[in-house]
Design a protein around this motif. Structure first.
Motif, short mmCIF file in Angstrom:
data_model
loop_
_atom_site.label_atom_id
_atom_site.label_comp_id
_atom_site.label_asym_id
_atom_site.label_seq_id
_atom_site.Cartn_x
_atom_site.Cartn_y
_atom_site.Cartn_z
N VAL A 70 0.81 -1.23 0.00
CA VAL A 70 0.00 0.00 0.00
C VAL A 70 0.84 1.28 0.00
N PRO A 71 1.81 1.43 0.93
CA PRO A 71 2.60 2.67 0.87
C PRO A 71 3.39 2.81 -0.43
N ALA A 120 4.41 5.56 -5.24
CA ALA A 120 4.81 5.37 -6.64
C ALA A 120 3.82 6.03 -7.59
N SER A 121 2.53 6.02 -7.26
CA SER A 121 1.55 6.74 -8.09
C SER A 121 1.90 8.21 -8.11
N GLY A 122 2.26 8.73 -6.94
CA GLY A 122 2.70 10.12 -6.86
C GLY A 122 3.94 10.33 -7.71
N GLY A 123 4.87 9.39 -7.63
CA GLY A 123 6.10 9.49 -8.40
C GLY A 123 5.83 9.53 -9.89
N GLY A 183 2.92 14.83 -3.84
CA GLY A 183 3.14 15.00 -2.40
C GLY A 183 1.97 14.47 -1.60
N ALA A 184 0.76 14.73 -2.07
CA ALA A 184 -0.43 14.26 -1.36
C ALA A 184 -0.45 12.74 -1.30
N LEU A 185 -0.16 12.10 -2.45
CA LEU A 185 -0.20 10.63 -2.50
C LEU A 185 0.91 10.02 -1.63
N ALA A 186 2.13 10.55 -1.75
CA ALA A 186 3.22 10.02 -0.94
C ALA A 186 2.96 10.29 0.54
N GLY A 187 2.39 11.48 0.84
CA GLY A 187 2.02 11.78 2.23
C GLY A 187 1.03 10.77 2.77
N ILE A 195 12.21 2.94 -2.74
CA ILE A 195 11.68 1.73 -3.37
C ILE A 195 10.56 2.12 -4.32
N ALA A 196 9.73 3.10 -3.90
CA ALA A 196 8.66 3.58 -4.78
C ALA A 196 9.26 4.18 -6.05
N LEU A 197 10.33 4.95 -5.89
CA LEU A 197 11.00 5.54 -7.06
C LEU A 197 11.55 4.43 -7.96
N ALA A 198 12.11 3.40 -7.31
CA ALA A 198 12.61 2.25 -8.07
C ALA A 198 11.47 1.62 -8.87
N ALA A 199 10.29 1.51 -8.25
CA ALA A 199 9.13 0.93 -8.94
C ALA A 199 8.72 1.79 -10.13
N VAL A 200 8.81 3.12 -9.96
CA VAL A 200 8.44 4.03 -11.06
C VAL A 200 9.35 3.78 -12.26
N ILE A 201 10.64 3.65 -11.99
CA ILE A 201 11.60 3.47 -13.08
C ILE A 201 11.50 2.07 -13.66
N PHE A 202 11.41 1.07 -12.75
CA PHE A 202 11.30 -0.32 -13.22
C PHE A 202 10.00 -0.50 -14.00
#
Lengths: 299, 363
Positions: free
Chosen positions: A15-16, A21-24, A198-202, A226-233
């Motif tokens: 979930v986090p 990652a959606s925010g990213g 920011g809202a989503l990551a918050g 890890i979320a950023l990694a997911a965005v790129i991956f």
């Protein structure tokens, strides 16, 4: 150890990631590097604990967490869009700022250097999930933050691909000059996209704090990265990014259960998201192409 | 992905020395003023008097020999990570991985130091361990350099991801093979210790400052010489300023990226010498956690010039040590906030200030 327990656990870990990652995706598709997801999450987690504690309601915590993430993201946006500061520099600094500020105000508000007192959460899934094998999943699914987290991905995809705002966001991230020519208010679209990130990551941070019923120092522990990694991956596409998030979460779940069995050292499982990201970036599996204007502040 | 602050600095060389002086001094001063205001707000929010807190901050750092020693010790590590980031930026690559390169350098020095027999004289062992630290950091730096050179992979992301990978790997190797039971550190190295300042001047007793300071000074001069007085350094800066032009001029841009990232990693790795050889004589997890990231701030405030890096390292070391001194009045975390504020202020204010200076001059 049934399948449902593993599923519930994967869900709770994912979930986090899904939220951040959606925010990213929103931020990066608009051309702004999402290096400070970690900082937004940490600020969100602290504000959520603060809101839930003083407001005595998890809903106030949720509101506070969402607002804090948005505010910190707007600081990033003002620095990089209005003042054209380097995105990488400011992104890193925002993370350091979030660590420092949350520690400082932890001392100020709760006179502690490690954690906040217990705060109200949405459900007591922490206690129930461990002991009652079957109910973990249902408990998780009645948590409003989990529901928002699961909706975040389809909503991001919908906004990005099916709305005028989404089209403008992608245009601004790919070719801002062309967007300007067509009358798109580039700066405003970017501010919006960063605020949403920011809202989503918050919210991602909010989930952590409310799930554990307290804020602890540096509790996000690299989840923003890890979320950023997911965005790129996931190659900046909401659906693929969501799959990456669930994949990373599943690996963590397996690690938790393998640890006692004397399997692979946990440190090697920890590396998986980062290794996969490097492999993806190097273009060793498929083609990886970031938004063309990513990291470029000029309009 | 080079900082705007980095690329535009050399433009000033065409202007008079007065303009250059104003442009290099005004931005850090403006950033410090902003940090001071934020600091005041934080101190007041804790119900303390800013004047009293700042006085203790200065007295606790530059007011006595122990404080000075501690500042010098911290500044030594920050000089290495600052030089690492600055050299990268000069070549147009952004090294966010100083954090793990520093750890790898420290670990390499400790691991080799454990292999050496105790009979080996320290004067022979120390230089070899210093080389080991540089190699340890250099290897970690070379990976993102090679991936950028070969595949065009963003070094920013790769170095961030490598931070996690390398730190997890070192955690595994230390916790499963090399640690002293009940601790997170390796045994002490057999030989190659660098003496502390206290061995020469008793006033420094208790502080961690050691002769690695001399290494830091020598490396600073060497980096300056390399960047501004050698052909390779000229090529490196050319790639940082205008890669297409450098390529046209016959420079292999990917090769320079790889070289710059490797040297950058080695410089960060050398920072491990300060702790492992000069202070504790073992590798411990998180021995200088945060120094890699503060190194980015040091490079920025020091305007990517070796001399500026040293000054900025002293400034940030003072802040860091000062935080401990004022901890009784306000949480030492205030300093972490101020460090971040300085980075954001420099990154945002610098172009603004420079633009303002220019427009005043034109009018």
């Amino acid at each position: 150890m049934t399948f449902l327990v593993l599923l519930a656990q994967t869900l709770r870990i994912a979930v986090p990631y899904l939220l951040a990652a959606s925010g990213g995706v929103m931020s990066e598709r608009a051309g702004l590097i999402a290096l400070s997801l970690e900082g937004y999450m940490l600020s969100g987690a602290f504000a959520a604990a603060l809101g839930s504690y003083y407001g005595a309601s998890p809903w106030l915590g949720l509101l506070a967490g969402l607002s804090a993430g948005t505010l910190v993201a707007l600081l990033y946006a003002v620095a990089t869009i209005r003042f054209r500061a380097d995105q990488v520099v400011v992104g890193i600094a925002i993370n350091l700022l979030a660590i420092g500020l949350t520690r400082f105000f932890l001392r100020l508000a709760f006179d502690s250097s490690s954690n906040s007192p217990r705060v109200a959460g949405f459900s007591d899934v922490t206690e129930a999930g461990e002991s009652i094998a079957s109910s973990g999943l249902m408990e998780a699914l009645t948590n409003p933050v989990v529901i928002i987290g699961l909706l975040a991905v389809p909503l991001t995809a919908l906004v990005l691909y099916r709305t005028p705002f989404g089209l403008r966001t992608r245009a601004v991230g790919e070719h801002p000059q062309a967007a300007v020519t067509l009358g798109v208010p580039v700066a405003r679209v970017r501010y919006m996209a960063v605020a949403i990130s920011g809202a989503l990551a918050g919210l991602g941070g909010t989930y952590l704090a409310l799930d554990q019923h307290q804020f602890t120092d540096s509790m996000t522990a690299g989840r923003g990265f890890i979320a950023l990694a997911a965005v790129i991956f996931g190659r900046w596409d909401p659906t693929r990014v969501a799959i990456a998030c669930v994949l990373f979460a599943a690996a963590e779940t397996l690690m938790i259960h393998l640890q006692g069995a004397g399997g692979i050292p946990s440190q090697f499982v920890e590396m998986i998201p980062y290794l996969l990201t490097i492999v993806a970036l190097a273009g060793l599996v498929g083609r990886s192409r970031p938004p063309a204007a990513l990291g470029k502040a000029e309009e | 992905m080079t900082a705007d602050t980095a690329t535009s600095a050399p433009v000033a060389t065409a202007l008079s020395w007065r303009v250059r002086l104003e442009e290099s001094l005004l931005p850090p001063i403006a950033a410090l003023l902003i940090a001071l205001v934020v600091g005041d707000i934080l101190i007041l929010s804790f119900g303390q008097s800013p004047a009293a807190v700042y006085r203790i901050l200065i007295e606790g750092t530059w007011g006595n020999a122990y404080g000075i020693g501690q500042v010098l010790y911290k500044a030594t590590t920050l000089t290495f990570t600052g030089l690492a980031v600055a050299l990268g930026i000069r070549a147009g690559v952004f090294n966010i991985g100083a954090e793990s390169q520093l750890a790898a350098g420290g670990f390499a020095a400790a691991a080799v130091g454990l292999l050496f027999p105790a009979a080996l004289p320290a004067l022979v062992a120390a230089p070899l361990l210093i080389v080991a630290a540089a190699v340890g950091g250099g290897v970690v730096g070379a990976v993102p350099g090679a991936l950028k050179a070969r595949f065009g992979a963003s070094e920013v992301i790769v170095t961030i991801m490598l931070n996690f990978i390398v730190l997890a790997f070192l955690n595994w190797i230390v916790s499963s093979r090399l640690h002293v039971p009940e601790t997170l550190h390796t045994p002490e190295i057999n030989t190659g210790e660098i003496p502390r300042l206290a061995a020469f001047a008793d006033v420094f007793r208790g502080s961690a400052a050691n002769l690695t300071i001399l290494l830091a000074i020598a490396v600073t001069v060497a980096v300056w010489w390399y960047l501004f007085r050698t052909r390779a350094g000229y090529e490196l800066r050319a790639v940082g300023l205008q890669p297409e032009a450098a390529e046209y001029g016959g420079v292999s841009v990917p090769r320079v990226w790889l070289k710059a990232m490797t040297i950058s990693g080695a410089l960060a790795g050398l920072g491990g010498v300060n702790y492992v050889l000069g202070y504790k004589h073992y590798y411990e997890e998180g021995f200088a956690a945060g120094s890699g990231f503060v190194g980015i701030a040091v490079a920025l405030v020091g305007r990517n010039h070796p001399l500026g890096v040293v000054v900025a390292a002293l400034l940030f070391a003072t802040l860091s040590q000062g935080g401990l001194a004022v901890n009784a009045l306000v949480p030492k975390q205030m300093v972490e906030v101020l460090q971040a504020v300085v980075i954001i202020a420099v990154a945002t204010v610098v172009p603004e200030v420079r633009r303002a200076v220019r427009s005043v001059r034109r009018a």
